[in-house]
Design a protein around this motif. Sequence first.
Motif, mmCIF file in Angstrom:
data_model
loop_
_atom_site.group_PDB
_atom_site.id
_atom_site.type_symbol
_atom_site.label_atom_id
_atom_site.label_comp_id
_atom_site.label_asym_id
_atom_site.label_seq_id
_atom_site.Cartn_x
_atom_site.Cartn_y
_atom_site.Cartn_z
ATOM 1 N N PHE A 67 -41.485 -81.310 -27.307
ATOM 2 C CA PHE A 67 -42.233 -82.418 -27.888
ATOM 3 C C PHE A 67 -43.555 -82.585 -27.159
ATOM 4 C CE2 PHE A 67 -43.499 -86.861 -28.116
ATOM 5 C CZ PHE A 67 -43.550 -87.036 -29.487
ATOM 6 N N GLU A 68 -43.492 -82.504 -25.826
ATOM 7 C CA GLU A 68 -44.698 -82.649 -25.023
ATOM 8 C C GLU A 68 -45.692 -81.528 -25.289
ATOM 9 O OE1 GLU A 68 -41.603 -83.000 -23.928
ATOM 10 O OE2 GLU A 68 -41.549 -85.083 -23.269
ATOM 11 N N SER A 69 -45.190 -80.301 -25.472
ATOM 12 C CA SER A 69 -46.111 -79.188 -25.746
ATOM 13 C C SER A 69 -46.755 -79.337 -27.121
ATOM 14 C CB SER A 69 -45.407 -77.840 -25.596
ATOM 15 O OG SER A 69 -44.397 -77.690 -26.554
ATOM 16 N N HIS A 70 -46.000 -79.838 -28.096
ATOM 17 C CA HIS A 70 -46.595 -80.104 -29.412
ATOM 18 C C HIS A 70 -47.652 -81.194 -29.309
ATOM 19 C CE1 HIS A 70 -44.635 -77.594 -32.382
ATOM 20 N NE2 HIS A 70 -43.523 -77.717 -31.684
ATOM 21 N N LEU A 71 -47.356 -82.226 -28.565
ATOM 22 C CA LEU A 71 -48.309 -83.313 -28.403
ATOM 23 C C LEU A 71 -49.578 -82.828 -27.703
ATOM 24 C CD1 LEU A 71 -48.652 -86.297 -28.994
ATOM 25 C CD2 LEU A 71 -47.627 -86.794 -26.769
ATOM 26 N N ALA A 72 -49.415 -82.010 -26.670
ATOM 27 C CA ALA A 72 -50.578 -81.473 -25.955
ATOM 28 C C ALA A 72 -51.422 -80.609 -26.887
ATOM 29 C CB ALA A 72 -50.127 -80.668 -24.742
ATOM 30 N N ARG A 73 -50.770 -79.782 -27.705
ATOM 31 C CA ARG A 73 -51.510 -78.924 -28.635
ATOM 32 C C ARG A 73 -52.220 -79.770 -29.684
ATOM 33 N NH1 ARG A 73 -55.134 -75.819 -29.720
ATOM 34 N NH2 ARG A 73 -54.947 -74.622 -31.650
ATOM 35 N N LEU A 74 -51.576 -80.833 -30.146
ATOM 36 C CA LEU A 74 -52.241 -81.729 -31.095
ATOM 37 C C LEU A 74 -53.495 -82.343 -30.492
ATOM 38 C CD1 LEU A 74 -49.155 -83.430 -32.750
ATOM 39 C CD2 LEU A 74 -50.945 -82.157 -33.946
ATOM 40 N N GLU A 75 -53.433 -82.717 -29.217
ATOM 41 C CA GLU A 75 -54.612 -83.275 -28.550
ATOM 42 C C GLU A 75 -55.720 -82.239 -28.459
ATOM 43 O OE1 GLU A 75 -53.016 -84.781 -24.884
ATOM 44 O OE2 GLU A 75 -52.208 -86.580 -25.847
ATOM 45 N N ARG A 105 -58.058 -74.258 -40.674
ATOM 46 C CA ARG A 105 -56.875 -73.648 -40.052
ATOM 47 C C ARG A 105 -56.326 -74.555 -38.952
ATOM 48 N NH1 ARG A 105 -59.998 -68.921 -40.529
ATOM 49 N NH2 ARG A 105 -60.594 -69.085 -38.341
ATOM 50 N N LEU A 106 -57.206 -75.123 -38.157
ATOM 51 C CA LEU A 106 -56.764 -76.040 -37.102
ATOM 52 C C LEU A 106 -56.114 -77.283 -37.698
ATOM 53 C CD1 LEU A 106 -59.677 -75.908 -34.512
ATOM 54 C CD2 LEU A 106 -57.302 -75.222 -34.147
ATOM 55 N N PHE A 107 -56.712 -77.811 -38.756
ATOM 56 C CA PHE A 107 -56.157 -78.986 -39.410
ATOM 57 C C PHE A 107 -54.761 -78.679 -39.938
ATOM 58 C CE2 PHE A 107 -55.528 -81.764 -43.093
ATOM 59 C CZ PHE A 107 -55.691 -82.999 -42.489
ATOM 60 N N GLU A 108 -54.591 -77.519 -40.563
ATOM 61 C CA GLU A 108 -53.287 -77.114 -41.088
ATOM 62 C C GLU A 108 -52.262 -76.982 -39.952
ATOM 63 O OE1 GLU A 108 -51.258 -73.624 -43.829
ATOM 64 O OE2 GLU A 108 -53.326 -73.398 -43.176
ATOM 65 N N GLU A 109 -52.661 -76.354 -38.853
ATOM 66 C CA GLU A 109 -51.759 -76.240 -37.709
ATOM 67 C C GLU A 109 -51.383 -77.622 -37.182
ATOM 68 O OE1 GLU A 109 -51.476 -74.645 -33.111
ATOM 69 O OE2 GLU A 109 -53.307 -74.214 -34.255
ATOM 70 N N GLY A 110 -52.348 -78.509 -37.120
ATOM 71 C CA GLY A 110 -52.097 -79.867 -36.644
ATOM 72 C C GLY A 110 -51.090 -80.602 -37.512
ATOM 73 N N ILE A 163 -56.180 -79.746 -30.559
ATOM 74 C CA ILE A 163 -56.690 -79.578 -31.917
ATOM 75 C C ILE A 163 -57.668 -80.689 -32.257
ATOM 76 C CG2 ILE A 163 -56.027 -79.679 -34.363
ATOM 77 C CD1 ILE A 163 -53.466 -78.135 -33.547
ATOM 78 N N VAL A 164 -57.311 -81.917 -31.932
ATOM 79 C CA VAL A 164 -58.198 -83.045 -32.211
ATOM 80 C C VAL A 164 -59.531 -82.866 -31.489
ATOM 81 C CG1 VAL A 164 -58.536 -85.519 -31.829
ATOM 82 C CG2 VAL A 164 -56.366 -84.692 -32.751
#
Length: 92
Positions: A25-33, A51-56, A35-36
């Motif tokens: 969960f933390e790694s997904h959250l870090a990746r979302l940050e 592509r980044l938006f889709e991944e997000g 991407i933003v």
Amino acid sequence: MNSSDSPSSSNSPNSSNWSNSSNSFESHLARLEEIVAELEGDELELDAALRLFEEGIERLRDASAGLARAEERVKLLVERLDGTVDVTEIRD
């Protein structure tokens, strides 16, 4: 991730893989940050931004599903009168 990296590479989200990891969960959250931050910059071409938006969106959905599963597990955690804890498994 630079604009030549593809979000569909080997580190793309897969809920069956990341949900078993203690820091998923933390790694997904870090990746979302990340991407933003990249999307807020002005260096991206439109295709890379999409592509980044889709991944997000995919990571957000997977993280939300994992959080919902965790919430259900917490609800099923019951402390017995003798102080022992019983966890009822959630069936998929």
